[in-house]
Design a protein around this motif. Structure first.
Motif, PDB file in Angstrom:
ATOM      1  N   GLU A  12       2.957   9.892  19.215  1.00 16.91           N
ATOM      2  CA  GLU A  12       2.390   8.547  19.086  1.00 16.91           C
ATOM      3  C   GLU A  12       2.748   7.786  20.690  1.00 16.91           C
ATOM      4  O   GLU A  12       1.947   7.350  20.994  1.00 16.91           O
ATOM      5  N   LEU A  13       4.070   8.323  21.056  1.00 19.68           N
ATOM      6  CA  LEU A  13       4.563   7.846  22.196  1.00 19.68           C
ATOM      7  C   LEU A  13       3.554   8.407  23.293  1.00 19.68           C
ATOM      8  O   LEU A  13       3.147   7.684  24.446  1.00 19.68           O
ATOM      9  N   ILE A  14       3.337   9.703  23.310  1.00 18.10           N
ATOM     10  CA  ILE A  14       2.069  10.325  24.063  1.00 18.10           C
ATOM     11  C   ILE A  14       0.933   9.575  24.285  1.00 18.10           C
ATOM     12  O   ILE A  14       0.410   9.119  25.147  1.00 18.10           O
ATOM     13  N   GLU A  15       0.482   9.251  22.847  1.00 16.40           N
ATOM     14  CA  GLU A  15      -0.981   8.583  22.995  1.00 16.40           C
ATOM     15  C   GLU A  15      -0.867   7.315  23.507  1.00 16.40           C
ATOM     16  O   GLU A  15      -1.932   6.651  24.151  1.00 16.40           O
ATOM     17  N   LYS A  16       0.262   6.553  23.081  1.00 12.85           N
ATOM     18  CA  LYS A  16       0.414   4.998  23.766  1.00 12.85           C
ATOM     19  C   LYS A  16       0.567   5.248  25.350  1.00 12.85           C
ATOM     20  O   LYS A  16       0.078   4.366  25.880  1.00 12.85           O
ATOM     21  N   ASN A  17       1.411   6.243  25.566  1.00 12.46           N
ATOM     22  CA  ASN A  17       1.416   6.377  27.093  1.00 12.46           C
ATOM     23  C   ASN A  17       0.109   6.612  27.745  1.00 12.46           C
ATOM     24  O   ASN A  17      -0.199   5.999  29.030  1.00 12.46           O
ATOM     25  N   ALA A  18      -0.735   7.520  27.239  1.00 16.64           N
ATOM     26  CA  ALA A  18      -1.911   7.664  27.689  1.00 16.64           C
ATOM     27  C   ALA A  18      -2.781   6.489  27.542  1.00 16.64           C
ATOM     28  O   ALA A  18      -3.602   6.239  28.477  1.00 16.64           O
ATOM     29  N   LEU A  19      -2.759   5.654  26.537  1.00 16.34           N
ATOM     30  CA  LEU A  19      -3.599   4.499  26.512  1.00 16.34           C
ATOM     31  C   LEU A  19      -3.036   3.429  27.652  1.00 16.34           C
ATOM     32  O   LEU A  19      -4.090   2.756  28.539  1.00 16.34           O
ATOM     33  N   VAL A  20      -1.729   3.448  27.810  1.00 15.97           N
ATOM     34  CA  VAL A  20      -1.080   2.530  29.148  1.00 15.97           C
ATOM     35  C   VAL A  20      -1.645   3.066  30.299  1.00 15.97           C
ATOM     36  O   VAL A  20      -2.039   2.075  31.102  1.00 15.97           O
ATOM     37  N   SER A  21      -1.715   4.145  30.424  1.00 19.48           N
ATOM     38  CA  SER A  21      -2.006   4.927  31.803  1.00 19.48           C
ATOM     39  C   SER A  21      -3.730   4.703  31.928  1.00 19.48           C
ATOM     40  O   SER A  21      -3.885   4.284  33.160  1.00 19.48           O
ATOM     41  N   ARG A  22      -4.478   4.679  30.734  1.00 19.67           N
ATOM     42  CA  ARG A  22      -5.809   4.243  31.034  1.00 19.67           C
ATOM     43  C   ARG A  22      -6.115   2.995  31.178  1.00 19.67           C
ATOM     44  O   ARG A  22      -6.818   2.717  32.193  1.00 19.67           O
ATOM     45  N   THR A  23      -5.261   2.188  30.608  1.00 22.02           N
ATOM     46  CA  THR A  23      -5.385   0.636  30.806  1.00 22.02           C
ATOM     47  C   THR A  23      -5.110   0.463  32.258  1.00 22.02           C
ATOM     48  O   THR A  23      -5.723  -0.451  32.924  1.00 22.02           O
ATOM     49  N   LEU A  24      -4.038   1.001  32.702  1.00 21.16           N
ATOM     50  CA  LEU A  24      -3.435   0.738  34.033  1.00 21.16           C
ATOM     51  C   LEU A  24      -4.436   1.157  35.123  1.00 21.16           C
ATOM     52  O   LEU A  24      -4.720   0.686  36.260  1.00 21.16           O
ATOM     53  N   ASP A  25      -5.024   2.397  34.843  1.00 20.35           N
ATOM     54  CA  ASP A  25      -6.267   2.909  35.682  1.00 20.35           C
ATOM     55  C   ASP A  25      -7.476   1.885  35.667  1.00 20.35           C
ATOM     56  O   ASP A  25      -7.831   1.692  36.933  1.00 20.35           O
ATOM     57  N   GLU A  26      -7.615   0.934  34.566  1.00 21.46           N
ATOM     58  CA  GLU A  26      -8.810   0.246  34.489  1.00 21.46           C
ATOM     59  C   GLU A  26      -8.382  -0.961  35.424  1.00 21.46           C
ATOM     60  O   GLU A  26      -9.267  -1.479  36.159  1.00 21.46           O
ATOM     61  N   ILE A  27      -7.077  -1.396  35.182  1.00 24.72           N
ATOM     62  CA  ILE A  27      -6.635  -2.604  35.696  1.00 24.72           C
ATOM     63  C   ILE A  27      -6.564  -2.333  37.215  1.00 24.72           C
ATOM     64  O   ILE A  27      -6.961  -3.470  38.000  1.00 24.72           O
ATOM     65  N   SER A  28      -6.084  -1.173  37.551  1.00 27.02           N
ATOM     66  CA  SER A  28      -5.923  -0.875  39.080  1.00 27.02           C
ATOM     67  C   SER A  28      -7.535  -0.736  39.637  1.00 27.02           C
ATOM     68  O   SER A  28      -7.635  -1.441  40.935  1.00 27.02           O
TER      69      SER A  28
END
Length: 435
Positions: free
Chosen positions: A148-164
């Motif tokens: 679950e943490l991996i999935e959340k980290n992946a979501l955070v990573s994707r979100t950060l990429d989108e924000i970037s």
């Protein structure tokens, strides 16, 4: 005696297949009988099971198959369970694998060693099916949290990429906006026979709420203005763009500081009247909570007389030829705050060698590293230091000294200035001509 003990109660209590983080289990034991007993039980619980008779065989299987959980005997010929665990932890895996050691060892030091090399848990032989199931359930909770943490980290990573990506787009747009805002000040320096005008505009960010400019009125008069819109950033910058149209030299019909003179041309509208008109336009036509401070001045290029209105902007300063400082202006209410506001005019005369400086509060309110503002006393010191410097070089020197005063701090506010120097332009040196 079998290493795994069953009872009728245990068999009745065997749970149904679970849908969770553990789907495939690798059983590693040099005893075929032990592997079969474990595999049978695990399959009955709904798990997919792989079997290996040694650590080497287990590593070969893991090259082509993944396992969510490893059940490995400690004591095996060749590679021990502890050695296998060490190598397993070094494998490049996409997800974490839970490792349980099966052992007859009960010494705390041995168990601690197994945990140190990477084992997550251990079970002593003979293994109780209920205890094994409980350990697998605990492992499943841990793996579920980990995944679950991996999935959340992946979501955070994707979100950060989108924000970037969004930030990069905004950054490019803001860079273009900065170019457009800087283009509003079409001339940074203009020289006349009897005076020179220099302009400075330095936003604290990409874009800002300050604006300075000049516009021709006649052969003997020129208008100068300085604006500071409340707030910072894009909305303030948009308002400066709107105000630039109201004081445009390129469109005298739209310039509120000009009025028709009855001869087909334009004359200067009294600065106080023009400011009152701007106040009305701001309140009636601009749907915004922003207001702005303003100094609007009319300079007579022949006599050196200046007529100006100060609307909440810092007091303009006159630096006389001997370096002394005088302040002019009546203060006044910012523009766009109160309906029906009225404004006053003041007059001053520039003599040969004098200069008029209209500066934003980004200069006098600039803090140093001790959070002490420059204020008028500090400004006077900078003006005195640069009293012999002329033209745009003087404004550049002023910014340089202001940066030295601020130290490591960035300017928290926009810095802008309009400067009138009365007197003939300085002689052009041979080096300037060659350049």
């Amino acid at each position: 005696m079998s290493a795994i003990m069953f009872s009728n109660i245990e068999k009745a209590a065997i749970p149904k297949a679970v849908e969770g983080a553990i789907k495939r289990i690798l059983v590693v034991d040099d005893s075929r009988a032990q592997r079969r007993l474990l595999s049978t039980m695990l399959k009955r619980w709904g798990f997919s099971v792989l079997e290996a008779g040694s650590g080497d065989e287990a590593l070969e299987i893991l090259q082509t198959h993944s396992a969510d959980l490893i059940l490995s005997d400690w004591m095996m010929p060749g590679m021990s369970g502890v050695e296998f665990c060490q190598i397993f932890r070094q494998l490049d895996k996409k997800k974490y694998g839970y490792f349980i050691l099966l052992t007859s060892k009960s010494e705390k030091e041995e168990v601690a060693h197994g945990l140190e090399v990477g084992a997550d848990d251990f079970l002593t032989k003979p293994v109780s099916s209920n205890e094994l199931r409980a350990r697998i359930t605990a492992a499943e909770r841990i793996l579920s949290m980990e995944r679950e943490l991996i999935e959340k980290n992946a979501l955070v990573s994707r979100t950060l990429d989108e924000i970037s990506a969004l930030y990069d787009t905004l950054d490019r747009d803001l860079i273009e906006a900065k170019k457009l805002q800087q283009s509003l000040v079409k001339e940074r320096y203009r020289s006349f026979e009897t005076a020179q005008i220099s302009l400075l505009l330095r936003p604290s960010g990409h874009v800002g709420g300050d604006l300075v400019g000049m516009f021709p009125i006649s052969d003997t008069e020129i208008g100068i203005y300085a604006i500071d819109v409340s707030g910072h950033g894009i909305t303030s910058a948009l308002m400066t763009a709107r105000l630039a149209g109201y004081l445009s030299g390129a469109s005298p019909k739209q310039n509120v500081a000009l009025e028709k003179n009855g001869k087909g041309g334009f004359a200067a509208r009294p600065p106080a009247v023009a400011t009152e008109l701007l106040n009305r336009l701001c309140l009636e036509e601009m749907d915004t909570e922003h207001y702005f401070t303003l100094v609007l001045a009319i300079l007579n290029l022949v006599t050196g007389e200046v007529v100006l209105t100060q609307a909440g902007h810092p007091h303009p300063a006159i630096q006389r030829a001997d370096g002394t400082i005088e302040y002019v202006g009546n203060g006044g209410m910012p523009v766009g705050l109160i309906e029906g506001a009225t404004y006053e005019e003041c007059r001053a005369t520039l003599l040969q060698g004098d200069r008029l400086l209209i500066l934003s509060d980004g200069i006098t309110e600039c803090p140093n590293t001790l959070d002490e503002m420059l204020e008028e006393e500090g400004l006077e010191a900078l003006l005195w230091r640069n009293r012999h410097v002329q033209g745009p070089a003087m404004l550049e020197a002023l910014v340089w000294d202001l940066q030295e005063y601020a130290g490591e701090n960035e300017f928290p506010d926009d810095v802008s200035a309009a400067m009138v120097e009365f007197g003939p332009p300085p002689p052009v040196s041979l080096n300037d001509q060659d350049g």
